[in-house]
Write a protein that holds these residues in place. Structure first.
Motif, PDB file in Angstrom:
ATOM      1  N   CYS A  42     -16.412 -14.213  48.611  1.00  0.00           N
ATOM      2  CA  CYS A  42     -16.536 -14.051  47.163  1.00  0.00           C
ATOM      3  C   CYS A  42     -17.986 -14.032  46.676  1.00  0.00           C
ATOM      4  N   GLY A  43     -18.941 -14.388  47.544  1.00  0.00           N
ATOM      5  CA  GLY A  43     -20.347 -14.382  47.158  1.00  0.00           C
ATOM      6  C   GLY A  43     -20.803 -15.645  46.453  1.00  0.00           C
ATOM      7  N   SER A  44     -19.940 -16.634  46.327  1.00  0.00           N
ATOM      8  CA  SER A  44     -20.291 -17.873  45.630  1.00  0.00           C
ATOM      9  C   SER A  44     -21.285 -18.705  46.433  1.00  0.00           C
ATOM     10  N   TRP A  45     -22.132 -19.437  45.709  1.00  0.00           N
ATOM     11  CA  TRP A  45     -23.001 -20.431  46.317  1.00  0.00           C
ATOM     12  C   TRP A  45     -22.260 -21.753  46.293  1.00  0.00           C
ATOM     13  N   LEU A  46     -22.262 -22.445  47.433  1.00  0.00           N
ATOM     14  CA  LEU A  46     -21.511 -23.680  47.598  1.00  0.00           C
ATOM     15  C   LEU A  46     -22.415 -24.819  48.031  1.00  0.00           C
ATOM     16  N   VAL A  47     -22.074 -26.015  47.636  1.00  0.00           N
ATOM     17  CA  VAL A  47     -22.712 -27.226  48.152  1.00  0.00           C
ATOM     18  C   VAL A  47     -21.703 -27.861  49.093  1.00  0.00           C
ATOM     19  N   VAL A  48     -22.093 -27.974  50.364  1.00  0.00           N
ATOM     20  CA  VAL A  48     -21.210 -28.509  51.401  1.00  0.00           C
ATOM     21  C   VAL A  48     -21.748 -29.871  51.826  1.00  0.00           C
ATOM     22  N   THR A  49     -20.937 -30.906  51.655  1.00  0.00           N
ATOM     23  CA  THR A  49     -21.284 -32.248  52.128  1.00  0.00           C
ATOM     24  C   THR A  49     -20.637 -32.401  53.493  1.00  0.00           C
ATOM     25  N   ARG A  50     -21.488 -32.585  54.519  1.00  0.00           N
ATOM     26  CA  ARG A  50     -20.966 -32.611  55.885  1.00  0.00           C
ATOM     27  C   ARG A  50     -21.733 -33.614  56.731  1.00  0.00           C
ATOM     28  N   ASP A  51     -21.146 -33.963  57.865  1.00  0.00           N
ATOM     29  CA  ASP A  51     -21.767 -34.857  58.836  1.00  0.00           C
ATOM     30  C   ASP A  51     -22.384 -34.006  59.933  1.00  0.00           C
ATOM     31  N   THR A  52     -23.693 -34.135  60.129  1.00  0.00           N
ATOM     32  CA  THR A  52     -24.387 -33.303  61.122  1.00  0.00           C
ATOM     33  C   THR A  52     -24.076 -33.714  62.556  1.00  0.00           C
ATOM     34  N   VAL A  53     -23.520 -34.898  62.756  1.00  0.00           N
ATOM     35  CA  VAL A  53     -23.192 -35.357  64.109  1.00  0.00           C
ATOM     36  C   VAL A  53     -21.803 -34.871  64.520  1.00  0.00           C
ATOM     37  N   SER A  54     -20.818 -35.096  63.644  1.00  0.00           N
ATOM     38  CA  SER A  54     -19.435 -34.743  63.991  1.00  0.00           C
ATOM     39  C   SER A  54     -19.012 -33.368  63.467  1.00  0.00           C
ATOM     40  N   HIS A  55     -19.815 -32.779  62.580  1.00  0.00           N
ATOM     41  CA  HIS A  55     -19.517 -31.502  61.918  1.00  0.00           C
ATOM     42  C   HIS A  55     -18.317 -31.598  60.986  1.00  0.00           C
ATOM     43  N   HIS A  56     -17.910 -32.812  60.643  1.00  0.00           N
ATOM     44  CA  HIS A  56     -16.815 -33.002  59.692  1.00  0.00           C
ATOM     45  C   HIS A  56     -17.315 -32.655  58.289  1.00  0.00           C
ATOM     46  N   ILE A  57     -16.539 -31.855  57.563  1.00  0.00           N
ATOM     47  CA  ILE A  57     -16.888 -31.490  56.196  1.00  0.00           C
ATOM     48  C   ILE A  57     -16.143 -32.424  55.252  1.00  0.00           C
ATOM     49  N   HIS A  58     -16.911 -33.146  54.428  1.00  0.00           N
ATOM     50  CA  HIS A  58     -16.343 -34.118  53.502  1.00  0.00           C
ATOM     51  C   HIS A  58     -15.954 -33.483  52.171  1.00  0.00           C
ATOM     52  N   GLN A  59     -16.775 -32.528  51.693  1.00  0.00           N
ATOM     53  CA  GLN A  59     -16.530 -31.947  50.375  1.00  0.00           C
ATOM     54  C   GLN A  59     -17.206 -30.589  50.286  1.00  0.00           C
ATOM     55  N   VAL A  60     -16.579 -29.668  49.547  1.00  0.00           N
ATOM     56  CA  VAL A  60     -17.165 -28.370  49.234  1.00  0.00           C
ATOM     57  C   VAL A  60     -17.007 -28.163  47.739  1.00  0.00           C
ATOM     58  N   GLU A  61     -18.099 -27.828  47.050  1.00  0.00           N
ATOM     59  CA  GLU A  61     -18.036 -27.601  45.609  1.00  0.00           C
ATOM     60  C   GLU A  61     -18.912 -26.411  45.239  1.00  0.00           C
ATOM     61  N   LEU A  62     -18.596 -25.774  44.147  1.00  0.00           N
ATOM     62  CA  LEU A  62     -19.408 -24.662  43.671  1.00  0.00           C
ATOM     63  C   LEU A  62     -20.771 -25.203  43.251  1.00  0.00           C
ATOM     64  N   ALA A  63     -21.833 -24.523  43.621  1.00  0.00           N
ATOM     65  CA  ALA A  63     -23.191 -24.996  43.340  1.00  0.00           C
ATOM     66  C   ALA A  63     -23.437 -25.116  41.849  1.00  0.00           C
ATOM     67  N   ARG A  64     -22.864 -24.225  41.055  1.00  0.00           N
ATOM     68  CA  ARG A  64     -23.078 -24.275  39.609  1.00  0.00           C
ATOM     69  C   ARG A  64     -22.464 -25.521  38.970  1.00  0.00           C
ATOM     70  N   GLU A  65     -21.558 -26.182  39.678  1.00  0.00           N
ATOM     71  CA  GLU A  65     -20.911 -27.391  39.151  1.00  0.00           C
ATOM     72  C   GLU A  65     -21.446 -28.668  39.807  1.00  0.00           C
ATOM     73  N   ALA A  66     -22.286 -28.537  40.815  1.00  0.00           N
ATOM     74  CA  ALA A  66     -22.792 -29.699  41.565  1.00  0.00           C
ATOM     75  C   ALA A  66     -24.076 -30.230  40.936  1.00  0.00           C
ATOM     76  N   THR A  67     -24.315 -31.512  41.115  1.00  0.00           N
ATOM     77  CA  THR A  67     -25.568 -32.117  40.670  1.00  0.00           C
ATOM     78  C   THR A  67     -26.300 -32.662  41.886  1.00  0.00           C
ATOM     79  N   PRO A  68     -27.597 -32.396  41.963  1.00  0.00           N
ATOM     80  CA  PRO A  68     -28.373 -32.883  43.134  1.00  0.00           C
ATOM     81  C   PRO A  68     -28.476 -34.392  43.149  1.00  0.00           C
TER      82      PRO A  68
END
Length: 85
Positions: free
Chosen positions: A59-85
Motif C-alpha cells: 500500500c506504500g504506507s510508512w510504518l513504525v515497527v516495534t520489534r526485538d532485534t534478538v528474537s525478531h519477534h514483532i511486538h507492534q506495527v502502527e502507521l507512522a502518521r499515528e505514532a509518536t517518537p
C-alpha cells in the motif's frame, strides 16, 4: 519474518523496505549538537527497537515497527502518521 501491515494485513518481509530507527526530529532552531546526534549517531541495541519501514510492494504506507532485534519477534506495527517518537 512477517509484518502485519495495519492496512494490508499479514505480509512477507520482502514487501517492506527498512529505513532505520524511528527518532524524534529536533526543532528547526535546535543546536548543532542536537542535529549532529540526530543525523549521525545511532544505537545498536540487542533488544527492543522502534524502526521505520515502508510497505514498498504493498500500500506504500510508512510504518513504525516495534520489534526485538534478538528474537525478531514483532511486538507492534502502527502507521507512522499515528505514532509518536
Amino acid at each position: 519474518m512477517r509484518i502485519t501491515c495495519p492496512i494490508c494485513g499479514d505480509r512477507d518481509l520482502r514487501e517492506f523496505y527498512y529505513q532505520g530507527a524511528f527518532l524524534a526530529r529536533p526543532a528547526e532552531d535546535a543546536a548543532f549538537d542536537a542535529w549532529h546526534d540526530y543525523v549521525h549517531l545511532r544505537d545498536n541495541p540487542a533488544g527492543t527497537t522502534r524502526d521505520l519501514w515502508a510497505h514498498e510492494s504493498g500500500c506504500g504506507s510508512w510504518l513504525v515497527v516495534t520489534r526485538d532485534t534478538v528474537s525478531h519477534h514483532i511486538h507492534q506495527v502502527e502507521l507512522a502518521r499515528e505514532a509518536t517518537p
